[in-house]
Design an enzyme around this catalytic site. Structure first.
Site, PDB file in Angstrom:
ATOM      1  N   PHE A 157     -22.335  -2.989 -24.610  1.00  0.00           N
ATOM      2  CA  PHE A 157     -23.068  -3.066 -25.869  1.00  0.00           C
ATOM      3  C   PHE A 157     -23.217  -4.529 -26.296  1.00  0.00           C
ATOM      4  O   PHE A 157     -22.259  -5.283 -26.287  1.00  0.00           O
ATOM      5  CB  PHE A 157     -22.321  -2.262 -26.949  1.00  0.00           C
ATOM      6  CG  PHE A 157     -22.962  -2.378 -28.310  1.00  0.00           C
ATOM      7  CD1 PHE A 157     -24.234  -1.842 -28.531  1.00  0.00           C
ATOM      8  CD2 PHE A 157     -22.321  -3.026 -29.347  1.00  0.00           C
ATOM      9  CE1 PHE A 157     -24.837  -1.958 -29.769  1.00  0.00           C
ATOM     10  CE2 PHE A 157     -22.922  -3.142 -30.595  1.00  0.00           C
ATOM     11  CZ  PHE A 157     -24.184  -2.614 -30.804  1.00  0.00           C
ATOM     12  N   GLN A 158     -24.418  -4.902 -26.663  1.00  0.00           N
ATOM     13  CA  GLN A 158     -24.747  -6.274 -27.102  1.00  0.00           C
ATOM     14  C   GLN A 158     -24.391  -7.328 -26.045  1.00  0.00           C
ATOM     15  O   GLN A 158     -23.983  -8.434 -26.387  1.00  0.00           O
ATOM     16  CB  GLN A 158     -24.075  -6.604 -28.444  1.00  0.00           C
ATOM     17  CG  GLN A 158     -24.710  -5.837 -29.603  1.00  0.00           C
ATOM     18  CD  GLN A 158     -24.289  -6.355 -30.952  1.00  0.00           C
ATOM     19  OE1 GLN A 158     -23.187  -6.858 -31.126  1.00  0.00           O
ATOM     20  NE2 GLN A 158     -25.155  -6.201 -31.949  1.00  0.00           N
ATOM     21  N   MET A 208     -53.883 -25.072 -38.028  1.00  0.00           N
ATOM     22  CA  MET A 208     -54.185 -25.942 -36.898  1.00  0.00           C
ATOM     23  C   MET A 208     -54.923 -25.165 -35.811  1.00  0.00           C
ATOM     24  O   MET A 208     -55.844 -25.688 -35.181  1.00  0.00           O
ATOM     25  CB  MET A 208     -52.902 -26.574 -36.347  1.00  0.00           C
ATOM     26  CG  MET A 208     -53.133 -27.635 -35.293  1.00  0.00           C
ATOM     27  SD  MET A 208     -54.155 -29.003 -35.896  1.00  0.00           S
ATOM     28  CE  MET A 208     -52.899 -30.169 -36.438  1.00  0.00           C
ATOM     29  N   GLU A 225     -30.137 -15.839 -37.092  1.00  0.00           N
ATOM     30  CA  GLU A 225     -29.548 -16.882 -36.241  1.00  0.00           C
ATOM     31  C   GLU A 225     -30.531 -18.022 -35.996  1.00  0.00           C
ATOM     32  O   GLU A 225     -30.127 -19.170 -35.824  1.00  0.00           O
ATOM     33  CB  GLU A 225     -29.070 -16.310 -34.896  1.00  0.00           C
ATOM     34  CG  GLU A 225     -27.813 -15.462 -34.991  1.00  0.00           C
ATOM     35  CD  GLU A 225     -28.113 -14.009 -35.335  1.00  0.00           C
ATOM     36  OE1 GLU A 225     -29.284 -13.669 -35.590  1.00  0.00           O
ATOM     37  OE2 GLU A 225     -27.160 -13.194 -35.333  1.00  0.00           O
ATOM     38  N   LYS A 231     -14.818 -12.195 -25.712  1.00  0.00           N
ATOM     39  CA  LYS A 231     -14.009 -11.783 -26.859  1.00  0.00           C
ATOM     40  C   LYS A 231     -12.513 -11.883 -26.539  1.00  0.00           C
ATOM     41  O   LYS A 231     -11.720 -12.368 -27.356  1.00  0.00           O
ATOM     42  CB  LYS A 231     -14.382 -10.345 -27.243  1.00  0.00           C
ATOM     43  CG  LYS A 231     -13.840  -9.920 -28.588  1.00  0.00           C
ATOM     44  CD  LYS A 231     -14.439  -8.588 -29.030  1.00  0.00           C
ATOM     45  CE  LYS A 231     -13.977  -8.253 -30.444  1.00  0.00           C
ATOM     46  NZ  LYS A 231     -14.543  -6.979 -30.927  1.00  0.00           N
TER      47      LYS A 231
END
Lengths: 179, 580
Positions: free
Chosen positions: B115-116, B491, B53, B165
């Site tokens: 969940f999630q 750097m 993602e 959902k």
């Protein structure tokens, strides 16, 4: 650091208070007092915030970056009426009640509940007057105390009416649904 | 009366109505209804399946930065959403119009550690311009319209919509008759005319004026107006990292980049100037150095569309809130006729001459390369940039995306940026390593007929290089990657060398054979270890009809100079190791 009283009009949507507080937290400023509730216009909340800050102009500008913040004013140096309310549950055995009742009448406080050994006193006034009252009744024994945040309103014609900034919601479904 | 649609169908319709053509994302449990609906819209809404993602988010950013249109990224609930956090924060810092769409668990289990489940609206509150949690299907048309409006107007930024959902699954007859209700959001576009006249007065009376052109010029499409304004008053123009492309660097008034790794003559000019006109830049600390010592003799005019930027970092004498293009148009309208500017033009040539003298005396691009220290190196990084700059400018039709670190500063310094706005895209404010490869994917989708170069260090490359697979799956043949591989987080190593007694703690870095890795992904992979092979490799990359990676194994311990140490005045630049 100077204490500033900020008054803001907010769109009444979920999470708006969280956004305001998060923004002030991010800059590391301490919120001394906060009060928020409905304004005279539907869908708009009015918030009074007391914050310690050296750079209140930046706080105001940052608040304006929040989409739901409609109007922000630093009213610290304006003529305002400021009020705060406290409820105190005081140790009040029968022998002390007479004295407490007369103390309350001096301060214009109201006794809103009497138990066998306690009283709940409600008092509204300027933050200074509330502070004084608390000190006066403290010797009797404060069992519980609760203070609302400060609310402030600018005197006279000046000020901000939310309806100056908000059109009545016109799209039937969506806007009320966000509230 | 339109027919009822599911929430997910409404989301697709809403995106199409707002002109969205492409989205970058990864499906998962909570967002599955959206993907179900997407199938019917696949001819109009292109979905690019990324490998992470974070890659989807940066790809959407790259698309947005290259086109000016909104970039759309999608993740599912929980880890899908939290993986979008870095690109969202990056888009916030760089004012990139980004729409992040995340699935959320069903509203009946919201807040119950389903969940999630993560509270992504809570997490992203401080790093989005605005965000929404939608539980009611009826809100979707309004929320999508408002979200895209907020992301793309005023000072652009990321907006996240988190949708449960069940809100995607329920059906309703969408109400597309939408009037936005945003009493607290009214960006100012037209600059205050009185302030504009004040700015002109200051600029005309100045003996040593300077313009700083920032990202605002690029975003507002104000590069032509900027150039005309600078030419009319003959004011030298500085371009910040995000302002690159605002004026071609071969323009006689362009003097280059300021700040921590800006040029000596630019920083000195800032310290000497009497009027500093910053348009569309935000006086970032990498530009100002120690802010209290910045431009000590200058009256400052600051144009920004975001009022909260004005006076935030430096004091400002003439504040102008507005869109860079509209403000420049107003400035041009109010300028006195050329006949009245003759005296000003005399001062202007003295001032410019002085700046060019400083440029010749200190290290400009040319001298930079000739430093004796590089004579014995088999591949100084500068040779790669010199060849790239020469080749890209000869060919044209290119975009360059850079990552974060030494290679990024070298790219900004050493490539001649002559090909206009949106040709240089990088992660500036947030400094997000791992930006370049996925962002190049987004740029390549936006401009399939241009060559898109990702220049990236070996550190940043190893953070998000999985998107090479996405580039292959999408059939993008126009992506070329140049890894400036020095085997260090360069750097950080440079700071350790200069300021921390060479304690190379956590900076030496190994990696796989990048060319072989590229081959494994179906790319062409090349390795270059000597300066004499650089040009041939770049030419081969251009000649190849497909993605190519070149692993430039450059000299390991080369530093980016000039440099202003952190919190020092930009007047105190160090030019080599011996001055640190």
């Amino acid at each position: 650091m100077k204490k500033h009283t900020i008054v803001a009009l907010l769109q009444d949507r979920p999470g708006v208070l969280s956004r305001v507080i998060g923004l002030i937290r991010r800059r590391g400023y301490n919120i001394e007092s906060l009060a928020v509730g409905h304004s005279e216009t539907a869908g708009v909340s009015r918030l009074t915030l007391v914050v310690e800050s050296e750079d209140v102009e930046q706080v105001v500008k940052q608040l304006y970056r929040l989409i739901e913040v409609i109007k922000v004013s630093d009213v610290t140096d304006d003529p305002t009426v400021e009020r705060e309310m406290t409820m105190i549950k005081l140790h009040a055995p029968p022998a002390a009640r007479h004295e407490i009742i007369s103390m309350c009448s001096v301060f214009g406080a109201r006794i809103v509940d009497v138990g066998s050994n306690t009283m709940i006193i409600e008092m509204t006034g300027t933050p200074g007057k509330v502070e004084n009252f608390i000190e006066v009744v403290r010797p009797y024994g404060i069992k519980e105390m609760m203070r609302t945040g400060r609310i402030a309103m600018v005197r006279g014609a000046r000020g901000h009416n939310a309806s100056e900034y908000v059109e009545p919601a016109t799209n039937g479904v969506a806007v009320p649904a966000l509230n | 009366m339109t027919k009822p649609l599911t929430g997910a169908q409404i989301m697709c319709e809403a995106l199409i109505r707002e002109g969205v053509e492409v989205m970058f994302g990864i499906p998962g449990g909570a967002i599955m209804p959206f993907y179900y609906a997407m199938w019917d819209y696949r001819d109009r809404l292109r979905h690019v399946l990324c490998r992470h993602e974070q890659g989807a988010g940066h790809a959407a950013e790259g698309y947005a930065r290259a086109t000016g249109k909104i970039g759309v990224c999608i993740g599912t609930s929980g880890p899908g959403a939290t993986n979008l956090v870095t690109p969202i924060a990056d888009a916030m810092m760089d004012s990139t119009p980004l729409l992040a769409i995340t699935g959320q668990v069903g509203s009946h289990v919201l807040g119950k550690d389903a969940f999630q489940e993560t509270d992504i609206t809570g997490i992203t509150m401080p790093i989005t311009k605005h965000n929404y949690l939608v539980k009611n299907v009826d809100e979707l048309p309004y929320v999508f319209k408002e979200a895209i409006h907020i992301a793309t107007t005023g000072r652009p930024g990321p907006v996240l919509i988190d949708i449960t959902k069940d809100a995607m699954q329920k059906t309703t007859v969408p109400n597309w008759d939408i009037k936005l209700n945003l009493p607290g959001y009214k960006p100012t576009y037209q600059g205050n005319r009185r302030q504009i006249r004040e700015a002109i007065k200051l600029l005309i009376s100045a003996k040593k004026p300077l313009i700083i052109a920032g990202h605002g010029i690029i975003m507002a499409g104000a590069h032509r107006e900027l150039q005309e304004f600078a030419e009319r008053l003959r004011i030298p123009v500085i371009t910040t990292l995000h302002g690159i492309g605002a004026i071609p660097e071969n323009h006689p008034l362009a003097i280059g980049m300021p700040g921590m790794h800006g040029w000596v003559h630019v920083n000195r000019a800032i310290q000497e100037c009497d009027v500093l006109f910053n348009i569309g830049g935000r006086f970032d600390d990498r530009v100002t150095g120690k802010a209290s010592t910045f431009a000590p003799h200058a009256r400052i005019i600051h144009v920004d569309i975001d009022p909260s930027e004005i006076g935030k970092n430096v004091r400002v004498d003439v504040p102008i809130v507005g869109d860079a293009r509209l403000v420049l148009q107003a400035l041009l309208e109010d300028l006195p006729p050329p006949s009245e500017l003759a005296e000003l033009h005399t001062h202007a040539s003295d001032w410019m001459e002085h700046i060019r003298e400083m440029q010749d005396k200190h290290q400009g691009k040319q001298q930079y390369k000739n430093r004796a220290a590089m004579a014995n190196m088999s591949l100084p990084p500068h040779d790669v940039y010199e060849a790239l700059s020469r080749t890209l400018n000869a060919r044209g039709n290119y975009r360059v995306v850079t990552d974060v670190g030494q290679h990024q500063m070298w790219a900004a310094q050493l490539i001649d940026w002559n090909h206009g706005p949106r040709t240089h895209i990088t992660s500036g404010g947030a400094g997000t390593m791992g930006f370049a490869v996925p962002a190049a994917l987004g740029v390549a989708i936006a401009y399939p007929n241009e060559t898109v170069w990702a220049i990236v260090g070996d550190g940043g490359f190893q953070m998000t290089n999985q998107e090479m697979a996405t580039i292959v799956q999408e059939g993008l043949k126009n992506v070329k990657v140049a890894v400036i591989n020095n085997g260090y987080l360069g750097m950080v190593r440079q700071w350790q060398e200069l300021f921390e007694h060479k304690r190379y703690s956590g900076t030496p870095l190994s990696g796989p054979n990048f060319a072989k890795l590229a081959e494994a992904y179906g790319w062409k992979g090349l390795t270059v270890e000597r300066s004499e092979d650089v040009q041939a490799a770049i030419d081969e990359a251009h000649a190849t009809d497909g993605p190519v990676l070149i692993d430039f194994r450059v000299e390991r311990e080369v530093n980016v100079f000039p440099m202003v140490p952190q919190n020092k005045s930009i007047g105190e630049m160090i030019l080599s190791e011996s001055q640190a």
